[in-house]
Design an enzyme around this catalytic site. Structure first.
Site, PDB file in Angstrom:
ATOM      1  N   HIS A  48       0.835  -1.202   0.000  1.00 46.40           N
ATOM      2  CA  HIS A  48       0.000   0.000   0.000  1.00 46.40           C
ATOM      3  C   HIS A  48       0.874   1.257   0.000  1.00 46.40           C
ATOM      4  CE1 HIS A  48      -3.717   2.287   1.134  1.00 46.40           C
ATOM      5  NE2 HIS A  48      -2.803   3.128   1.604  1.00 46.40           N
ATOM      6  N   GLU A  49       1.843   1.302   0.918  1.00 41.52           N
ATOM      7  CA  GLU A  49       2.682   2.498   1.018  1.00 41.52           C
ATOM      8  C   GLU A  49       3.586   2.652  -0.200  1.00 41.52           C
ATOM      9  OE1 GLU A  49       1.792   4.514   3.149  1.00 41.52           O
ATOM     10  OE2 GLU A  49       0.615   3.185   4.407  1.00 41.52           O
ATOM     11  N   HIS A 101       1.998   4.458  -3.057  1.00 38.18           N
ATOM     12  CA  HIS A 101       1.950   5.914  -2.958  1.00 38.18           C
ATOM     13  C   HIS A 101       3.133   6.574  -3.662  1.00 38.18           C
ATOM     14  CE1 HIS A 101      -1.621   6.489  -0.661  1.00 38.18           C
ATOM     15  NE2 HIS A 101      -1.189   5.833   0.408  1.00 38.18           N
ATOM     16  N   GLU A 119      -5.477   7.527  -1.796  1.00 40.26           N
ATOM     17  CA  GLU A 119      -5.764   6.383  -0.936  1.00 40.26           C
ATOM     18  C   GLU A 119      -6.577   5.296  -1.630  1.00 40.26           C
ATOM     19  OE1 GLU A 119      -4.112   6.046   1.482  1.00 40.26           O
ATOM     20  OE2 GLU A 119      -3.523   8.044   2.144  1.00 40.26           O
TER      21      GLU A 119
END
Length: 804
Positions: free
Chosen positions: A473-474, A477, A496
Site C-alpha cells: 500500500h505504502e 503511494h 488512498e
C-alpha cells in the site's frame, strides 16, 4: 484576507497567496532540542512571481497578531493596525501555525561570488538588457531557479551558498505579522510581487504543542521526534506554502545529539558529520524533484539500522531481469497498441518533452527524472534500508526485510519505473496514527504490522499478510500520492483509493499467487472492505461520505491562490476510511468494465503521462474514457461516474449488486463452515450438559489466512451470546495472541462484548501497543469500559460500542 476562514469551522485554511508569488526552493537549517521539545533554526525561501502576479490588489492579504522587523521582534499589534499600516504594499502570505518567528530578512545574494557567474551569463546573452542595480538580486535568483535539470548539482551548491549570505542593507525593512494560520511579510514600499525580494531568511522555533511534529518516547523509552502526518501538515514545522500547486525542491541540514539518526525525505543517503565543538552530529539531505511542502518528512531518534546479509547485493548495481519486464511497459501487445493509439491523439505532445535513451515523453516541469534514465527501467529493487528501535530489530529483520525486495519488484512489474531512487523504512513509536505513511524516499510503519512468531505455509508466512499488504500500500503511494498528486486535497481518493486497489495487485504478485489464488484473495478482501464501508456509511454524516466534496468547484481557488480543505479538521474524518474504500470500489467498478489486465496496463500509461504532476479526478477518468472509447458508447460517461460515485453520499447501485458475489467464494465458504461449527459448540455448551466435551473438530488447515480469521471473528461478533468456554477454545485454536493487529482487533471486540474477563489483558495489550492503528471510536469505547466501569460490563449505555 477576503476569503478568511471561520476558525470555528472544520475546514483547514490554505492561506498562501500562491497565485501571486511562489516558493521554488527551501533551505532548512535546524537544531533538535529534546530537553525543551523545540526545533530552532532558519528557513531560506527562494521566490518568483506567480501566474497571477500581474493582477489584483496586494495590500492587506490577511489579519494577524504579533509583528517584527528586520532586526528584532516587536510588541504585538492588532489586526487592524497591521492592515492600517499596509500602505498598499504587497504581502507575502505563508501557511504557518504554532511557530515563534523572531526575524525575517532579505538576503544580499549579490555578495555571493559563486552566484555572480550567472550574471555574467545573463550579460553574455543576446538581446538581454543590462540588469539595473536594484534588480540585480532578482535577476540572479531567477537565473538560479531556471537552471536546467542537468545542472542540478551546481544549482544546489548555489542555493546553499546563498542561504548563508548576509542580510541585505538596502535600507527598506521587512516587517512581518503572524496570526493563527499564517505568517505575512511586507517589504516597505514594494507594491507588486515582481518587486518583492526573491530570497528571504526566516529565523524561528517550533513550539512543544505544535501539531506538525510529535515528541515522544520510542519502544525502548528513548526520546524521539517525527512528523506525525497531522491534518495541518508541516505548517507547525516551518512556514511554507501548503497548497499542492506550490511545488518546490528543498535541502535541509539537521543537527541532533550524537547517537541519534536523522531520517528525512531526501534523495541522498546522508551520513553524519561529527561536530567537535558542539558534540552534535549534522545530517544533510536534498531533493531535486519538485514536491508539495506537505510531503517533507523528518524523524530523529536512536534508531538502529536493521542488518541484512543481502544488503550489499541490494545496494549494488541495478537489478536486471529477463522477459517482458525489460520493456518500458510490461504489457501485452494489446496494451502496446493502445499506447500507440493514445499517442496519435496527442496526449503526449502538448507541453511535453522527449528525452532519455528510451525517448520518454515527460510533461512535467524540468527536473532530473528517473523515467528518462535507461538504468531505472530495469531496476526492479531500489536501494533500501530499514530502521527500528533496538527491541524491534529482530522482528523487523525477519518480517520486513525478506518481504521488501519482493514488494519492490512486484510494484515495479505493476507500475513501472520507481519514481524515487532509494527508500528508508522506519518503525515508528507506539501511538502512530495509522498503519503506515508514505513520503518521498521514506515510509513510516506502525509496529502493529509486525506479528508474533509462527510457522507459515508456502513462501510467505500467513502472519506476514498485514505487513506485506501494508508495505505494498505504502509503496503504491510512490506513484499515486507522490509522483502523481491530487491538485485538490479534498480528492483524497486519488491517493488512498488507488493505493488500496493496487496493494492487492502488488501483494498478490509478491506472493507469486496463481490467477485463481489471486482472484480468491481479491474477492475475500473486497468482502471485508464492503462490510467495513457499509458499516461506516451507516454511522457517519453524509457530507463526510462524498469523494469529491467540492464537486464542480474542485480545484478552484481564490484570486490570490488561497483556499481551504473541506472538513480537514473534523476529528471524525481523521478516522474514516471512505476515501480508501469507496475509492477502491470505484476502481474495481472501472476494472470490471475494461477487464483487469487492460486496466492495469492503462495505469502504466497514465503514470507515464502524469508523473511529476498534479491531477484531478477528471484527468484520470477522461483519459480512461479516451483510451477505451467503446465504454463511453456503452454508457460509461464522466457525468455518470461523478453522479454515482464521486458527488453523492452512500453506496452506488453497482456496489450493492456486486457485493453478493463476494460471499460465494471458496475462502468465504470455508469460513462460514467454521462459523457454523463454533455456533454449534456454543449452543451445546449453553444447554448445560455436564459431561466433559472434546475440543471441536475445526478444520484449522483450511482457515489459514489472517483475512479468513478476520471474517470468522466478524461473523462471530454477530452472535448475541458466546460462552466463556467457546471464547477460550476459539482463542486456543487460532492462537489469537500471535496473530496480526487486524485479527487481534476483532478478538478484542469479542472479549469486550461478551465480558470475557480472563482475556482483558489482551485488550489492555492492544490498547497499549495498537491503540490508534484502528478506528478511534472503538478504542475510546473500550478505554471507557476499562476506566469508568472498572472492567465490569459491556453495554451501549457505557459508550462501549464496537465501531470499526
Amino acid at each position: 484576507m477576503g476569503d478568511d476562514v471561520n476558525p470555528d469551522r472544520d475546514d483547514l485554511p490554505l492561506r498562501a497567496n500562491t497565485s501571486h508569488i511562489l516558493v521554488r526552493h527551501y533551505v532548512l537549517d535546524l537544531d533538535i532540542h529534546f530537553h525543551t521539545q523545540v526545533i530552532t533554526g532558519t528557513l531560506v525561501l527562494f521566490l518568483e512571481p506567480g501566474p497571477g502576479a500581474g493582477e489584483g490588489a496586494w495590500a492587506g492579504e490577511g489579519p494577524g497578531a504579533g509583528e517584527g522587523d528586520l532586526y528584532t521582534a516587536q510588541p504585538s499589534k492588532t489586526a487592524d493596525s497591521w492592515e492600517d499600516e499596509s500602505n498598499g504594499d504587497f504581502t507575502l502570505v505563508l501557511d504557518c501555525c504554532d511557530l515563534a518567528v523572531s526575524k525575517v530578512e532579505e538576503l544580499d545574494v549579490a555578495s555571493v561570488l559563486d552566484l555572480l557567474g550567472l550574471l555574467e551569463e545573463v550579460r553574455g546573452e543576446e538581446s538581454v538588457v543590462e540588469p539595473q542595480p536594484g534588480s540585480q538580486s532578482a535577476v540572479l535568483i531567477q537565473r538560479l531557479i531556471s537552471l536546467p535539470a542537468t545542472q542540478w548539482k551546481k544549482q544546489h551548491h548555489l542555493y546553499s551558498q546563498c542561504s548563508r549570505a548576509p542580510a541585505s542593507e538596502s535600507g527598506r525593512p521587512l516587517v512581518f505579522h503572524t496570526d493563527r494560520w499564517s505568517l505575512q511579510v511586507r517589504h516597505r514600499g514594494t507594491r507588486t510581487p515582481q518587486e518583492f525580494p526573491r530570497a528571504l531568511r526566516i529565523c524561528y522555533e517550533t513550539k512543544p504543542e505544535g501539531g506538525s511534529v510529535r515528541w515522544t518516547k520510542d519502544q525502548d523509552n528513548r526520546s524521539c521526534v517525527y512528523t506525525a502526518g497531522s491534518p495541518i501538515n508541516n505548517r507547525a514545522l516551518f512556514p511554507c506554502q501548503e497548497p499542492p500547486v506550490a511545488m518546490s525542491t528543498w535541502q535541509a541540514r539537521v543537527r541532533a545529539p550524537r547517537g541519534c539518526v536523522v531520517l528525512l525525505s531526501g534523495e541522498n543517503q546522508a551520513e553524519p558529520t561529527h561536530l567537535q565543538e558542539t558534540g552534535l552530529c549534522s545530517w544533510d539531505y536534498y531533493v531535486t524533484m519538485p514536491m508539495p511542502a506537505s510531503t517533507f518528512t523528518l524523524a530523529v531518534g536512536s534508531w538502529s539500522l536493521v542488518p541484512t546479509a543481502q544488503q550489499t547485493a541490494l545496494f549494488g548495481a541495478p537489478h536486471s531481469h529477463t522477459g517482458s519486464l525489460d520493456l518500458p511497459f510490461a504489457a501485452s501487445p494489446q496494451f502496446m497498441f493502445e499506447r500507440s493509439a493514445l499517442k496519435d491523439e496527442k496526449h503526449f505532445e502538448s507541453g511535453c518533452t522527449v528525452s532519455g535513451e528510451n525517448n520518454v515523453s515527460c510533461c512535467h516541469v524540468d527536473y532530473p527524472c528517473r523515467f528518462t534514465e535507461a538504468s531505472a527501467w530495469s531496476q526492479r529493487i531500489i536501494p533500501h534500508r530499514v530502521f527500528a528501535p533496538p527491541s524491534l530489530v529482530p522482528k523487523a529483520q525477519f518480517q520486513i526485510l525478506p518481504l521488501l525486495p519482493r514488494c519492490l519488484a512486484a510494484a515495479h512489474a505493476t507500475l513501472g519505473v520507481h519514481p524515487f531512487p532509494r527508500l528508508d523504512i522506519l518503525i515508528v513509536p507506539a501511538g502512530f496514527s495509522s498503519l503506515g505513511m508514505a513520503s518521498p524516499h521514506i515510509i513510516f510503519l506502525s509496529q502493529s504490522v509486525l506479528c508474533g512468531e509462527r510457522d507459515g505455509v508456502g513462501g510467505v508466512q500467513p502472519g506476514l499478510s498485514l505487513c506485506g499488504s501494508r508495505l505494498c500500500h505504502e509503496l503504491s503511494h510512490s506513484w499515486f500520492g507522490l509522483a502523481i498528486g491530487a491538485r485538490d486535497w479534498t480528492e483524497e481518493w486519488i491517493s488512498e483509493g488507488f493505493a488500496t486497489y493496487l496493494e492487492d495487485v502488488i501483494w498478490a504478485r509478491a506472493q507469486q499467487l496463481s490467477r485463481t489464488e489471486t482472484d480468491e484473495q481479491s474477492k475475500l478482501k473486497a468482502l471485508l472492505r464492503w462490510r467495513r464501508l457499509s458499516e461506516e456509511l451507516q454511522n457517519s454524516e453524509d457530507q463526510l461520505q462524498i469523494l469529491r466534496p467540492n464537486m464542480e468547484s474542485t480545484g478552484q481557488v481564490s484570486e490570490s491562490g488561497s483556499s481551504f480543505v473541506k472538513h480537514a479538521l473534523n476529528p471524525e474524518k481523521n478516522f474514516m476510511q471512505v476515501h480508501y474504500l469507496k475509492g477502491y470500489f470505484l476502481l474495481r467498478f472501472l476494472a470490471s468494465k475494461v477487464e483487469d489486465e487492460r486496466f492495469l496496463s492503462f495505469f502504466k500509461l497514465f503514470v507515464m503521462k502524469y508523473h511529476g504532476q498534479l491531477i484531478l479526478s477528471q484527468d484520470f477518468l477522461q483519459m480512461l474514457l479516451e483510451t477505451f472509447p467503446d465504454k463511453e458508447r456503452q454508457g460509461l460517461t464522466l457525468e455518470a461516474i461523478h453522479a454515482d460515485w464521486l458527488d453523492r453520499p452512500g453506496i452506488p447501485k453497482w456496489l450493492f449488486e456486486g457485493s453478493a458475489a463476494w460471499t460465494q467464494t471458496r475462502l468465504v465458504e470455508e469460513v462460514k463452515a467454521e462459523v457454523v461449527k463454533w455456533i454449534g459448540l456454543n449452543q451445546s455448551v449453553g444447554r448445560g450438559r455436564k459431561r466433559k466435551r472434546a475440543r471441536p473438530k475445526v478444520n484449522l488447515d483450511r482457515v489459514v489466512t489472517p483475512e479468513q480469521l478476520v471474517l470468522l471473528l466478524e461473523l462471530l461478533l454477530e452472535e448475541a451470546e458466546l460462552s466463556v468456554t467457546s471464547l477460550c477454545t476459539i482463542q486456543r485454536t487460532y492462537n489469537l495472541q500471535e496473530q496480526d493487529a487486524e485479527v487481534r482487533h476483532r478478538w478484542c471486540e469479542l472479549v469486550v462484548k461478551h465480558k470475557h474477563t480472563e482475556a482483558y489483558h489482551d485488550v489492555e495489550h492492544f490498547l497499549q501497543h495498537d491503540q490508534v492503528t484502528h478506528t478511534q471510536k472503538y478504542v475510546v469505547g473500550v478505554y471507557l469500559c476499562f476506566k469508568l466501569t472498572a472492567f465490569v460490563f459491556w453495554s451501549p449505555g457505557h459508550g462501549c460500542v464496537s465501531v470499526r
